[in-house]
Design an enzyme around this catalytic site. Structure first.
Site, PDB file in Angstrom:
ATOM      1  N   ILE A 235     -17.686  23.073   4.425  1.00  0.00           N
ATOM      2  CA  ILE A 235     -16.611  23.628   5.322  1.00  0.00           C
ATOM      3  C   ILE A 235     -15.290  23.097   4.687  1.00  0.00           C
ATOM      4  O   ILE A 235     -15.133  21.982   4.052  1.00  0.00           O
ATOM      5  CB  ILE A 235     -16.607  23.300   6.912  1.00  0.00           C
ATOM      6  CG1 ILE A 235     -16.830  21.784   6.957  1.00  0.00           C
ATOM      7  CG2 ILE A 235     -17.535  23.954   7.485  1.00  0.00           C
ATOM      8  CD1 ILE A 235     -16.896  21.400   8.429  1.00  0.00           C
ATOM      9  N   ASP A 236     -14.119  23.801   4.795  1.00  0.00           N
ATOM     10  CA  ASP A 236     -12.896  23.497   4.064  1.00  0.00           C
ATOM     11  C   ASP A 236     -12.448  22.273   4.583  1.00  0.00           C
ATOM     12  O   ASP A 236     -12.725  21.601   5.475  1.00  0.00           O
ATOM     13  CB  ASP A 236     -12.033  24.508   4.198  1.00  0.00           C
ATOM     14  CG  ASP A 236     -12.269  25.828   3.670  1.00  0.00           C
ATOM     15  OD1 ASP A 236     -12.975  25.767   2.666  1.00  0.00           O
ATOM     16  OD2 ASP A 236     -11.983  27.105   4.037  1.00  0.00           O
TER      17      ASP A 236
END
Length: 313
Positions: A142-143
């Site tokens: 996930i970013d």
């Protein structure tokens, strides 16, 4: 294609004829680059009916390829005593609630202070080596500015099993987000293939060229005067998928400078996006497991800044 995972070994069955074996394997072993897959073939680690397979072999429907995975490469990443919010852990996997602003694995500009550095300290040598030297144990990412649930594998058997679930969509992920604008419908689905933007190589885009299919299901949670709290379920897991899909329909995420407004929005630098639900099938026990992470403080504070909720129509 069908896959069967075992310790340090995976079997893949080709459903269609004509594909090159290196392309087929690269599409399944997503943690490996195509060059890495070709090295597996060149080293004799891929066999069919007991015989080594050449990298240019053309598949036939029903072919079963047996891949002997190489041992994990020693990592030079430093283990760091960084606190992790552990939601669940056993001998095979660990689920954490990643805080906003933390990078998942080392990359240019972020050599340490990442989730991987923290996992190496927390788990010691017990992490899958399939992700390679820079991404041990990492099944999905996930970013940096996305908070929420992330699962990591402690061995190759678990890594392969979870990777297969990502491919067949049995690993279930739900995200909460705040998007710009008002949604006239209560729910919807965005279908648009995602690939690297030809205008800006730092960005992804909805495009038919050099792209992969992507599907995002969304529903409206609450509507405000200029923003909407939505919940998105990923059917696929492409890079920046929710951010790209929402921007493509004119509703970029609040705070997303890459795909939306270039300046901070409501004082938020970085997208308002939280991985709130994760459901998976434990590769070893076969048990369906569901995890939830409540909305973090930054998210609830943003909702308060949006003003009163509008009544549902």
């Amino acid at each position: 294609m069908n896959t069967t995972a075992r310790e340090n070994r995976i079997q893949i069955m080709a459903k269609e004829s004509g594909d090159r074996v290196d392309a087929l394997l690269a599409s399944v072993l997503t943690e490996f680059s195509r060059n890495a897959v070709q090295r597996l073939l060149e080293s004799g680690r891929v066999t069919r009916e007991g015989q080594a397979v050449r990298k240019n072999y053309r598949c036939h429907a029903g072919d079963v390829f047996d891949i002997l995975l190489p041992p994990p490469e020693p990592t030079e990443i430093t283990a760091q005593d960084i606190p992790l919010a552990v939601v669940y852990e056993d001998a095979d996997l660990i689920v954490i609630n990643k805080e906003r602003g933390m990078v998942v694995h080392p990359a240019p500009g972020h050599p340490d202070g990442t989730v991987v550095n923290a996992l190496l300290f927390h788990c010691g040598s017990s992490l899958s080596g399939i992700g390679g030297e820079l991404r041990p144990g990492i099944v999905h990412r996930i970013d940096k500015d996305t908070s929420g649930l992330l699962v990591a594998a402690k061995n190759d058997f678990t890594h392969l099993g979870l990777s297969e679930q990502l491919r067949d969509h049995s690993l279930f992920r739900v995200y909460d987000a705040v998007a710009r604008g008002r949604f006239s419908a209560a729910e919807g689905t965005i279908r648009g293939s995602i690939g690297r933007s030809r205008m800006d190589r730092k960005k992804m885009a909805v495009t038919e060229k050099n792209s992969k299919p992507a599907v995002t299901h969304w529903r409206r949670v609450a509507q405000y005067e200029r923003y909407t709290h939505i919940r998105c379920r990923l059917e696929t897991g492409r890079t920046h998928q929710i951010r790209v899909h929402m921007a493509s329909i004119g509703h970029p995420l609040l705070g997303d400078a890459l795909y939306g407004a270039p300046s901070p929005d409501k004082g938020l630098c970085g997208q308002c996006l939280h991985a709130s639900e994760l459901q998976l099938i434990h590769p070893r026990t076969g048990q369906t497991m569901k995890f939830q992470a409540p909305l973090p403080k930054y998210f609830t504070e943003i909702l308060q800044k949006l003003g009163p909720k509008e009544p549902e129509e």
